[in-house]
Design a protein around this motif. Structure first.
Motif, PDB file in Angstrom:
ATOM      1  N   ILE A 266      -1.702 -12.689  -1.017  1.00 44.04           N
ATOM      2  CA  ILE A 266      -1.403 -11.315  -0.563  1.00 44.04           C
ATOM      3  C   ILE A 266      -0.923 -10.680  -2.070  1.00 44.04           C
ATOM      4  O   ILE A 266      -0.452 -10.771  -3.080  1.00 44.04           O
ATOM      5  CB  ILE A 266       0.671 -11.879  -0.041  1.00 44.04           C
ATOM      6  CG1 ILE A 266       0.363 -12.966   0.505  1.00 44.04           C
ATOM      7  CG2 ILE A 266       1.239 -10.426   0.035  1.00 44.04           C
ATOM      8  CD1 ILE A 266       2.052 -12.936   1.341  1.00 44.04           C
ATOM      9  N   PRO A 267      -1.969  -9.684  -1.720  1.00 45.61           N
ATOM     10  CA  PRO A 267      -1.608  -8.585  -3.269  1.00 45.61           C
ATOM     11  C   PRO A 267      -0.623  -7.271  -3.164  1.00 45.61           C
ATOM     12  O   PRO A 267       0.079  -7.440  -2.526  1.00 45.61           O
ATOM     13  CB  PRO A 267      -2.397  -7.641  -2.485  1.00 45.61           C
ATOM     14  CG  PRO A 267      -3.208  -7.898  -1.441  1.00 45.61           C
ATOM     15  CD  PRO A 267      -3.038  -9.031  -0.887  1.00 45.61           C
ATOM     16  N   GLU A 268      -0.232  -7.897  -4.611  1.00 49.66           N
ATOM     17  CA  GLU A 268       1.434  -7.546  -4.953  1.00 49.66           C
ATOM     18  C   GLU A 268       0.656  -5.674  -4.479  1.00 49.66           C
ATOM     19  O   GLU A 268       1.988  -5.423  -4.505  1.00 49.66           O
ATOM     20  CB  GLU A 268       1.525  -7.453  -6.309  1.00 49.66           C
ATOM     21  CG  GLU A 268       1.737  -9.389  -6.500  1.00 49.66           C
ATOM     22  CD  GLU A 268       2.373 -10.090  -8.054  1.00 49.66           C
ATOM     23  OE1 GLU A 268       3.478 -10.267  -8.067  1.00 49.66           O
ATOM     24  OE2 GLU A 268       0.707  -9.220  -8.710  1.00 49.66           O
ATOM     25  N   GLU A 269      -0.208  -5.018  -4.883  1.00 50.34           N
ATOM     26  CA  GLU A 269       0.084  -3.716  -5.342  1.00 50.34           C
ATOM     27  C   GLU A 269      -1.389  -3.215  -4.456  1.00 50.34           C
ATOM     28  O   GLU A 269      -2.388  -4.157  -3.924  1.00 50.34           O
ATOM     29  CB  GLU A 269       0.111  -3.319  -6.689  1.00 50.34           C
ATOM     30  CG  GLU A 269       0.570  -3.524  -7.495  1.00 50.34           C
ATOM     31  CD  GLU A 269       0.786  -3.532  -8.920  1.00 50.34           C
ATOM     32  OE1 GLU A 269      -0.551  -3.133  -9.570  1.00 50.34           O
ATOM     33  OE2 GLU A 269       1.224  -3.356 -10.063  1.00 50.34           O
ATOM     34  N   PHE A 270      -0.767  -2.027  -4.167  1.00 50.02           N
ATOM     35  CA  PHE A 270      -2.211  -1.106  -3.361  1.00 50.02           C
ATOM     36  C   PHE A 270      -2.219  -1.629  -1.422  1.00 50.02           C
ATOM     37  O   PHE A 270      -1.433  -0.172  -1.385  1.00 50.02           O
ATOM     38  CB  PHE A 270      -3.586  -1.021  -3.556  1.00 50.02           C
ATOM     39  CG  PHE A 270      -4.851  -1.089  -3.532  1.00 50.02           C
ATOM     40  CD1 PHE A 270      -4.953   0.620  -3.702  1.00 50.02           C
ATOM     41  CD2 PHE A 270      -5.342  -1.029  -1.999  1.00 50.02           C
ATOM     42  CE1 PHE A 270      -6.141   1.737  -3.361  1.00 50.02           C
ATOM     43  CE2 PHE A 270      -6.209  -0.070  -1.181  1.00 50.02           C
ATOM     44  CZ  PHE A 270      -6.385   1.314  -2.129  1.00 50.02           C
ATOM     45  N   ILE A 302      -5.134  -7.664  -7.945  1.00 49.90           N
ATOM     46  CA  ILE A 302      -6.100  -7.284  -8.754  1.00 49.90           C
ATOM     47  C   ILE A 302      -6.082  -5.707  -9.572  1.00 49.90           C
ATOM     48  O   ILE A 302      -5.681  -4.773  -8.644  1.00 49.90           O
ATOM     49  CB  ILE A 302      -7.209  -6.548  -7.043  1.00 49.90           C
ATOM     50  CG1 ILE A 302      -7.034  -7.991  -6.266  1.00 49.90           C
ATOM     51  CG2 ILE A 302      -8.510  -6.456  -6.904  1.00 49.90           C
ATOM     52  CD1 ILE A 302      -7.685  -7.640  -4.790  1.00 49.90           C
ATOM     53  N   PRO A 303      -6.298  -5.334 -10.584  1.00 49.74           N
ATOM     54  CA  PRO A 303      -6.328  -4.097 -11.213  1.00 49.74           C
ATOM     55  C   PRO A 303      -6.760  -3.131 -10.716  1.00 49.74           C
ATOM     56  O   PRO A 303      -5.833  -2.117 -11.294  1.00 49.74           O
ATOM     57  CB  PRO A 303      -6.021  -4.617 -12.457  1.00 49.74           C
ATOM     58  CG  PRO A 303      -6.192  -6.236 -12.260  1.00 49.74           C
ATOM     59  CD  PRO A 303      -7.557  -6.335 -11.210  1.00 49.74           C
ATOM     60  N   SER A 304      -7.476  -3.041 -10.471  1.00 46.94           N
ATOM     61  CA  SER A 304      -7.843  -1.640 -10.953  1.00 46.94           C
ATOM     62  C   SER A 304      -8.362  -1.511  -9.130  1.00 46.94           C
ATOM     63  O   SER A 304      -9.041  -0.579  -9.043  1.00 46.94           O
ATOM     64  CB  SER A 304      -9.525  -1.885 -11.118  1.00 46.94           C
ATOM     65  OG  SER A 304      -9.593  -2.090 -12.829  1.00 46.94           O
ATOM     66  N   MET A 305      -7.387  -0.812  -8.115  1.00 49.75           N
ATOM     67  CA  MET A 305      -7.660  -0.731  -7.199  1.00 49.75           C
ATOM     68  C   MET A 305      -7.514   0.550  -6.999  1.00 49.75           C
ATOM     69  O   MET A 305      -8.535   1.115  -6.103  1.00 49.75           O
ATOM     70  CB  MET A 305      -6.954  -1.658  -5.825  1.00 49.75           C
ATOM     71  CG  MET A 305      -7.070  -3.121  -5.781  1.00 49.75           C
ATOM     72  SD  MET A 305      -8.204  -3.505  -4.917  1.00 49.75           S
ATOM     73  CE  MET A 305      -8.283  -2.846  -3.462  1.00 49.75           C
TER      74      MET A 305
END
Length: 470
Positions: A266-270, A302-305
């Motif tokens: 589950i992506p934390e951001e974006f 995923i750092p660069s979304m």
């Protein structure tokens, strides 16, 4: 349910068994659909051109069955095509005035594959003009309405494909996806849509929007049907420069297998930012449902979304303008104003912007690979919002292009066009107003079978009942 209704509401998987056993005939299916299209589609506008030879082909498929020739689960099944996919002898318009009389001399590669599999091309389906828009309400042939509420967007650009499948006007359809154009309308119309791994399906004979971002994929009412269609259209095409050779495989092989101990991120951001409350509730319910099935959930990053979103925009507008520059010169008045205006924005893009965007694409592939090395798939909403009203263009008071609804609609789908990773949407519930909500599964490159395994388990557990429209 009477026999007539039961026929057009059937799945491909169910019909294929009846077809092989002689319980239903191809001509019966086509005649049934013709009558239904005439009755239903005047309010939806999903078809641009009907294949006048559909009944003749159905008769040929029927004769083959009588002589013991069964081509597989698509034998005699009526399928629709987004009208950017070339069809020999059948008008292919791209949803535009420019090509309103264009009849290709050859089939697209994917059409050749469908025909080999025994499918019947029932017609060509409406599309946002030149597939350049996610709203589905900018075609020379008119707006495609959402079957669930005709005042709402069907989504685009594969608008006619989604509406026709949802309304049981064909048993499956092909769409194209450059920033979400399979998954957006699939989510808005409550069906299953797959954007496969970039390069796995030939684009030869498909009118391009972006050489770098375009994908072709199946749209169906069930997960199993989607995998059946993917089986038919995936084949190595040595004439497609972007084609990647893969050994043939059966994409239905994991359907029904236990999902216990599968690991999903589950992506934390974006992906979970600024969600409509009803969308958020449905996605959380889908996550809990998978956990009850034994799936292991974990948070990932995923750092660069946000960089990926911007790079996608640069590549899309640059490619689209390069493809249409001559058409803009030759036919300056034969455009939808919004599509033309969007094409012209590419003139503000510098060469170094494109170079940086292509570099960012490599970063996108790297970051998705790294996170998917730790999990089997990612789970996200497909859309952050519910289907907007037709012709709605801004969600707030700011009317600038930066806040145009297209960016809200494509936000959660476009990143995997940039990375090229496979992405599957399926219905996971409805809003209080009975508008569909979709959940998106993102997998490793060429791991579509795993997405179908997870998607099927979720589909069967949620039992989202999509209405049959009469």
């Amino acid at each position: 349910m009477d026999k007539h209704r039961g026929l057009y509401a059937n799945s491909i998987a169910g019909l294929s068994v009846k077809m092989k056993d002689g319980g239903v005939s191809p001509t019966e299916l086509v005649k049934d659909l013709i009558a239904r299209i005439e009755r239903i589609d005047k309010d939806l506008n999903s078809f641009i051109t009907f294949n006048r030879n559909a009944l003749v082909i159905a008769e040929e498929r029927e004769q083959e069955l009588q002589f013991g020739k069964y081509r597989g689960p698509l034998h005699g099944i009526p399928i629709g095509l987004k009208d950017v996919i070339f069809t020999k002898g059948i008008r292919t318009t791209m949803g535009s005035e420019i090509f309103k009389d264009y009849i290709p001399a050859k089939d697209a590669f994917v059409v050749e594959q469908l025909k080999k599999a025994g499918a019947i091309i029932v017609g060509k389906l409406n599309t946002h003009q030149f597939a350049y828009g996610p709203t589905g309400d900018r075609s020379y042939y008119g707006v495609v309405a959402n079957p669930h509420d005709k005042s709402k967007m069907s989504g685009g650009s594969s608008s006619g494909s989604a509406a026709a499948v949802a309304a049981c006007l064909c048993y499956g359809a092909l769409g194209t996806d450059t920033g979400g154009s399979i998954r957006i309308p699939s989510s808005f119309c409550g069906i299953v849509g797959m954007k496969p791994t970039y390069g796995s399906i030939s684009k030869r004979g498909v009118y391009p929007l972006s050489w770098v971002l375009d994908h072709v994929g199946p749209m169906t009412r069930t997960i199993t049907d989607n995998a059946i269609m993917l089986n038919a259209i995936i084949a190595y095409d040595k004439e497609d420069p972007d084609a990647i050779y893969r050994k043939p495989e059966d994409y239905t092989r994991l359907i029904g297998k236990d999902v216990k101990d599968i690991k999903i991120g589950i992506p934390e951001e974006f992906y979970y930012e600024d969600l409509d409350a009803e969308v958020d509730t449905c996605i959380q319910d889908a996550i809990k449902c998978l956990e009850r099935l034994g799936v292991k959930m974990t948070t990932v990053n995923i750092p660069s979304m946000h960089e990926f979103s911007e790079a996608h925009k640069v590549i899309l507008r640059s490619d689209a303008y390069a493809i249409h520059a001559q058409n803009l010169l030759d036919y300056p008045t034969k455009w939808d104003d919004e599509v033309k205006e969007r094409l012209i924005t590419a003139l503000d893009t510098k060469g170094y912007d494109y170079a940086k965007a292509m570099r960012t694409q490599k970063l996108a592939k790297q970051e998705y690979r790294e996170v998917l090395d730790t999990v089997d798939a990612l789970i996200t909403p497909t859309m952050s919002i519910l289907p907007p009203n037709i012709n709605e263009r801004h969600t707030g008071k700011d009317k600038s292009d930066e806040h145009h609804i297209r960016w809200t609609i494509t936000k959660l789908t476009a990143p995997t066009n940039l990375s090229g990773f496979p992405s599957l949407t399926l219905p996971c519930g409805f809003s209080a107003d009975r508008m569909p909500i979709g959940v998106q599964l993102i997998g490793k490159e060429f791991d579509e079978a795993k997405l179908y395994q997870i998607g099927y388990a979720l589909e069967q557990a949620l039992l989202v009942e999509v209405p049959v429209f009469d």
